[in-house]
Design an enzyme around this catalytic site. Structure first.
Site, short mmCIF file in Angstrom:
data_model
loop_
_atom_site.label_atom_id
_atom_site.label_comp_id
_atom_site.label_asym_id
_atom_site.label_seq_id
_atom_site.Cartn_x
_atom_site.Cartn_y
_atom_site.Cartn_z
CE1 TYR A 126 -3.87 2.38 0.93
CE2 TYR A 126 -2.05 3.59 1.93
CZ TYR A 126 -3.35 3.55 1.46
OH TYR A 126 -4.12 4.68 1.51
CD GLU A 180 -5.93 4.09 -1.34
OE1 GLU A 180 -6.16 4.39 -0.17
OE2 GLU A 180 -6.75 3.49 -2.05
#
Ligand code: GDP
Ligand code: MN
Length: 377
Positions: A104, A189
């Protein structure tokens, strides 16, 4: 907020050099099938619903296919799905990669620190909200030098990358930082950033563009399709207008007073259905226009809460009464007004003469509005 769909976010990623799988957008099962038959998308592939909500993987909105028939089948199953309240109209078809770990990586704004922050976690592929805090690393970034070598090396360490992959990560982070700054994003993201052999590939994208920077990015004007039809019209007329799921309409001036008005109504058991912020205007024409737009949202009752500072209460009242006369009797609704400040007495006079309940006190006027809405369908 301008939230980009995955494929639109990936167009941004590509521009800044973030490594991506090969992929194409399809809007029908036939188109999806022909993309793989023509070789534009290699098999096996991933068929992904293009909706703004997350959790598609778990929710059946991401499927794998290894033949043109399977692609058509997956496309038919996903298109037209109602995914968390959004209808699926577009698909992203991508080559399926043999992936290792899922990481992530995100850049966003930390409002408390008033700085951009780089967020990384070795536990990618699931929603970040479900990752334990101890598994998430957050580094504030000084916007002037931008991401430093130290910050990038710390990110690599957090993500368990060394050698070649660590250097690749540094490049990905540089691209992400550039995208964040140059597109005026409030969030970029990558989840997951997948380890593929010695490389890294962004399998998903989430990009949100800062609304206040929209004027610098006319290219995103078309993207804002999470607005309702009326919100779209309001935007063109430069009226701050937002639809909610209740039944009471709110007209106030200034963002603070507007939000407080919603709170007060809610406190007394009312449900705001749409709100409109007149801002600093008392131009009767503008008030009329705003009111007519409010009518189109079909509120059960309307609560007007105006504080006249620069705005004059009497001109707001005039605009309102003018607008009320333009509404056919069958479409009228009870109107409760709390109007204070500059030329207050004149404003109240004008409103009362037109049959509006005008009360200067906030509590009793809010209660009156909730009452008025309750008695009606
Ligand atoms: P989200 O659930 O809405 O965030 O959708 P994602 O785009 O993140 O996809 C969900 C999951 O699908 C990912 O975490 C991966 O596990 C899996 N996935 C997506 N693309 C690929 C691929 O090319 N290969 C493999 N093996 N898995 C993939
Ligand atoms: Mn994801």
């Amino acid at each position: 907020m301008v939230k980009l769909a995955e494929w639109q976010g990936k167009v941004v990623f590509r521009k800044y050099g973030v490594p991506l799988p090969r992929g194409e957008v399809a809007r029908s099962p036939a188109e999806a099938e022909s993309l793989v038959r023509s070789g534009k998308v290699p098999l096996p592939c991933v068929v992904k619903a293009q909706v703004l909500a997350g959790g598609r993987g778990k929710g059946g909105a991401v499927r794998f296919a290894s033949s043109p028939e399977e692609v058509r089948e997956a496309a038919s199953a996903i298109l037209g799905l109602d995914f968390k309240g959004e209808k699926v109209r577009e698909l992203l078809l991508e080559e399926k990669l043999a992936i290792g770990r899922e990481l992530y990586v995100a850049m966003t704004l930390d409002r408390a620190q008033r700085l951009p922050i780089l967020i990384t976690s070795a536990q990618g592929g699931v929603e970040i909200e479900s990752v334990p805090d101890a598994e998430i690393d957050r580094q504030p970034v000084d916007p002037f030098p931008g991401l430093t070598g130290y910050e990038k090396r710390r990110a690599a360490k957090t993500l368990g990358l060394a050698g070649g992959p660590a250097r690749t990560l540094e490049k990905v982070l540089d691209s992400l930082w550039k995208a964040f700054q140059q597109e005026d994003a409030e969030l970029v993201e990558i989840n997951p950033l997948a380890v593929v052999g010695d490389g890294l590939v962004a399998l998903d994208s989430k990009v949100i563009i800062e609304d206040d920077a929209a004027f610098r990015h006319p290219e995103y004007a078309e993207v804002r399709d999470d607005r309702t039809e009326l919100e779209e019209i309001a935007r063109e007329k430069e009226i701050a207008f937002v639809q909610l799921d209740g039944n009471i309409g709110v007209i106030a001036n200034g963002a603070g007073l507007t939000m407080a008005t919603l709170d007060v109504l809610t406190e007394f058991g009312g449900r705001p259905g749409v709100f409109l912020d007149l801002g600093g205007t008392d131009d009767p024409k503008k008030v009329t226009e705003a009111f007519l737009l409010m009518c189109r949202a079909k509120p059960t009752a309307v609560f007007l809460n105006i504080f006249g500072g620069i705005t004059r209460c009497d001109t707001v009242a005039k605009g309102l009464v003018e607008a009320m006369h333009q509404v056919p009797p069958a479409e009228r609704f009870p109107l409760v007004a709390r109007i204070r400040g500059n030329n207050e007495a004149e404003g109240i006079e004008i409103l009362r003469a037109a049959g509006v309940t005008a009360v200067p006190d906030l509590k009793s006027s809010a209660q009156a509005a909730v009452e008025a809405a309750r008695g009606r369908p």
